[in-house]
Design a protein around this motif. Structure first.
Motif, mmCIF file in Angstrom:
data_model
loop_
_atom_site.group_PDB
_atom_site.id
_atom_site.type_symbol
_atom_site.label_atom_id
_atom_site.label_comp_id
_atom_site.label_asym_id
_atom_site.label_seq_id
_atom_site.Cartn_x
_atom_site.Cartn_y
_atom_site.Cartn_z
ATOM 1 N N SER A 119 0.818 -1.213 0.000
ATOM 2 C CA SER A 119 0.000 0.000 0.000
ATOM 3 C C SER A 119 0.852 1.265 0.000
ATOM 4 N N PRO A 123 2.554 2.745 -4.109
ATOM 5 C CA PRO A 123 2.044 3.832 -4.952
ATOM 6 C C PRO A 123 2.510 5.218 -4.508
ATOM 7 N N THR A 129 -6.995 10.906 -3.632
ATOM 8 C CA THR A 129 -6.998 10.326 -4.976
ATOM 9 C C THR A 129 -7.548 8.910 -4.846
ATOM 10 N N TRP A 183 -6.383 5.946 -5.842
ATOM 11 C CA TRP A 183 -5.392 4.957 -5.375
ATOM 12 C C TRP A 183 -4.958 5.259 -3.948
ATOM 13 N N GLY A 197 -5.282 2.866 -0.898
ATOM 14 C CA GLY A 197 -3.994 2.628 -0.240
ATOM 15 C C GLY A 197 -4.079 2.913 1.249
ATOM 16 N N ASN A 228 -3.947 -1.869 -6.949
ATOM 17 C CA ASN A 228 -3.767 -0.459 -6.593
ATOM 18 C C ASN A 228 -2.464 0.094 -7.168
ATOM 19 N N VAL A 275 -3.097 0.814 -10.779
ATOM 20 C CA VAL A 275 -3.887 2.044 -10.928
ATOM 21 C C VAL A 275 -3.010 3.271 -10.691
ATOM 22 N N ALA A 276 -2.105 3.167 -9.706
ATOM 23 C CA ALA A 276 -1.198 4.297 -9.436
ATOM 24 C C ALA A 276 -0.282 4.538 -10.633
ATOM 25 N N TRP A 296 -2.261 6.344 -13.125
ATOM 26 C CA TRP A 296 -2.433 7.728 -12.649
ATOM 27 C C TRP A 296 -1.184 8.551 -12.956
ATOM 28 N N ALA A 302 -9.944 5.107 -12.909
ATOM 29 C CA ALA A 302 -9.334 4.613 -11.663
ATOM 30 C C ALA A 302 -10.393 4.086 -10.701
ATOM 31 N N LEU A 334 -10.746 0.131 -9.545
ATOM 32 C CA LEU A 334 -10.602 -0.211 -8.122
ATOM 33 C C LEU A 334 -11.919 -0.720 -7.541
#
Lengths: 178, 418
Positions: free
Chosen positions: B198, B201, B233, B235, B239, B361, B364-365, B368, B387, B391
């Motif tokens: 976590s 990211p 955000t 993520w 996170g 995650n 996704v980061a 991003w 995103a 998620l």
């Protein structure tokens, strides 16, 4: 190398060698494992002494945090009791010095044959960001090791996913067994 | 005199205090014989090291007492009772009474125990918990050590806790202790993975492992009221959720307090500990809770930044303290609300839900990060939409999968007891 720096290295090396020999020679396996952990910590200290912080902390994180736990788990899960046992010395122990001698001689020769660096060259300071750029690269270049990095990344992620899937498949087996 | 009126000076108060103490020491040297003057730089550096260590120990050990009090009073209120109310005004001196009780209690070590390891375990645990505080930026001018790889240092400090729990369990020579320690280790190792996943990211987006730079990356506001914290955000929100749940498990807090489950394991690895050694374990657990909350604030909740532009006049360390107390209150609230998990549920939750979600995650980061360069119209909505959809879809799918598995085996079979 100034006097105090030399003393610090001496103390770390002494503790490292003592704990490593204790890890080999103690009769209680858990004590051996704990001494091994101490020697891992000493190796991390040597990295810190050399000024490579990142490597030192990763050494603690991986070896003290994970590998040592793996070792003690293995000892506890594979032995019936957790009492120490005396390990008998066999005749092969005498082979040790005979094998060590060529290794030491090779090391001596290897270190001796290295060219001595001129005094005006300073030790390169490797920042974490520089290591990252060298490994993964950015817009301005670097990234010479991107393929091995990706390979290791995929391998580790596959191992992690494998661990998760093993956790779920074990459950099914147990259900069958029941 | 400007100290009280000028906001900037209040912000610089820690620096001023540090300078003041150092000045006092250098003035002291004027009264000493000249032969001792050579030692002035060495003494000064020693004093500045102490100026870092002493406040950390002082502040956080006091905060430990405050949190214990807050927990006992808060739990009391939530369970419709008064809580401690006998020692001092409103029972506020209860932690002091507890401390004295622990100090004067007899220290009992089992006859067959490994005395040295039994003694070292609580010391190592406290050391590991205290050392983690040294890399956390508590305020604009309150950073004990500015390490380039501070985040790795923080997690390396946490490695000591696993080892010390094993040492405590094994050295007690008691099967409940050993079983409890092994369960605790399995839990700690399993939840360390989502905890670190976590934070990946955050490191990716801030491009740094340095806590102070991660905090600096979260500076600024949109429309003066929406802070640029990572938790704002998609993520970052997931996170932070993963981080918070994993930190509950890492600090053995409810609902993951199985290592000390009194009804199942007596008290796990703490069974054979009493007196001050037990107090050290207790303190280390709370210190770990405080430090993990502090690193959570640094990573996701903007560190010492104010929540909106209007409140920036309040000094940064007050904001950090406020956020810290809020997170600690969340820990207490959850303890009063959620029942304890079974060991198989605990492991399944880590391996089948949190780790896959943590991996998604990270993806996704990465998306991003790559989409930061988009500049067509409505790019923000598209970015958020993709995103949140990925998620949210992953969250629902994993939750369904976990739920199906647990309902499929809803008829629990007992191998050893009926």
């Amino acid at each position: 190398m100034d006097f105090w720096s030399f003393i610090v290295l001496g103390v770390i090396s002494f503790v490292l060698l003592t704990s490593a020999s204790a890890a080999m020679s103690l009769s209680n396996l858990i004590h051996c494992a704990l001494c091994l952990v101490l020697s891992f910590v000493c190796i991390a200290c040597i990295y810190l002494w050399l000024g490579v912080e990142f490597l030192g902390f990763v050494q603690v994180l991986v070896y003290v945090g994970a590998v040592s736990i793996l070792v003690v788990f293995t000892i506890l899960l594979t032995r019936r009791g957790f009492e120490g046992e005396i390990i008998d010395f066999s005749g092969t122990v005498l082979l040790g010095p005979v094998l060590i001698l060529p290794v030491l001689l090779t090391l001596w020769w290897a270190v001796g044959s290295l060219p001595t660096p001129p005094d005006h060259i300073k030790t390169p300071v490797a920042h974490v960001a520089q290591i990252g750029i060298e490994l993964g690269g950015n817009e301005s270049g670097g990234g010479h090791y991107i393929l091995p990095m990706l390979g290791v990344g995929i391998l580790l992620t596959a191992a992690l996913i494998g661990g998760a899937s093993m956790a779920s498949s074990k459950r099914r087996k147990e259900e069958k067994w029941n | 005199m400007n100290l009280l009126t000028d906001r900037l000076d209040l912000e610089k108060l820690p620096l001023l205090l540090q300078q003041l103490v150092l000045d006092v020491f250098s003035r002291l040297f004027h009264f000493l014989p000249e032969s001792l003057l050579a030692y002035e730089p060495a003494v000064k550096s020693l004093v500045s090291i102490f100026l870092v260590i002493v406040p950390i120990i002082g502040v956080f050990c006091t905060l430990f007492a405050v949190v214990v009090m807050m927990e006992r009073k808060g739990l009391g209120r939530m369970q419709n009772r008064l809580g401690p109310n006998r020692v001092g005004p409103f029972g506020m001196l209860q932690p002091a009474a507890d401390g004295i009780k622990m100090l004067i209690k007899e220290d009992i070590v089992p006859a067959n125990a490994d005395h040295l390891v039994h003694f070292l375990a609580p010391c190592l645990l406290v050391l590991g918990s205290l050392i983690s505080f040294s890399v956390i930026p508590f305020g604009k001018n309150l950073l004990p050590i500015d390490l380039e790889c501070g985040l790795v240092f923080y997690f390396a400090g946490g490695a000591a806790s696993e080892l010390s729990i094993f040492m405590a369990g094994w050295s007690s020579h008691n099967k409940y202790s050993l079983l409890g320690a092994m369960r605790a280790l399995a839990q700690l190792l399993s939840y360390e993975i989502p905890l670190i996943l976590s934070t990946v990211p955050v490191v990716m987006l801030a491009s740094s492992l340095e806590p102070s730079r991660i905090v600096a990356h979260q500076a600024g506001y949109t429309a003066w009221i929406i802070p640029h914290w990572f938790v704002c955000t998609p993520w970052g929100a997931i996170g932070f959720l993963l981080f918070f749940i994993a930190s509950l498990a890492e600090t053995n807090r409810s609902p993951f307090d199985l290592p000390e489950a009194e009804s199942e394991l007596i008290a796990g690895h703490l069974t054979e500990y009493s007196g001050f050694k037990y107090a050290l374990f207790f303190m280390a657990e709370y210190l770990a809770m405080i430090s993990i909350s502090a690193i959570g604030i640094t990573l996701f909740l903007g560190g010492w930044h104010a929540p909106c532009k209007f409140f920036e006049f309040i000094p940064s360390y007050f904001w950090f303290g406020g956020k810290l107390l809020f997170l600690l209150w969340m820990f207490i609230w959850i303890r009063a609300t959620v029942p304890r998990l079974r060991i198989d549920q605990l492991m399944a939750f880590a391996w089948k839900f949190m780790i896959p979600l943590g991996l998604v995650n990270i993806l996704v980061a990465a998306f991003w990060y790559k989409s930061l360069s988009w500049n067509f119209e409505g790019h923000d909505f598209l970015r958020w939409g993709i995103a949140v959809a990925v998620l949210g879809g992953c969250y629902c799918a994993l939750a369904r999968l976990l739920n199906e598995k647990s309902t499929a085996s809803s008829k629990r079979t007992y191998r050893y007891a009926e």
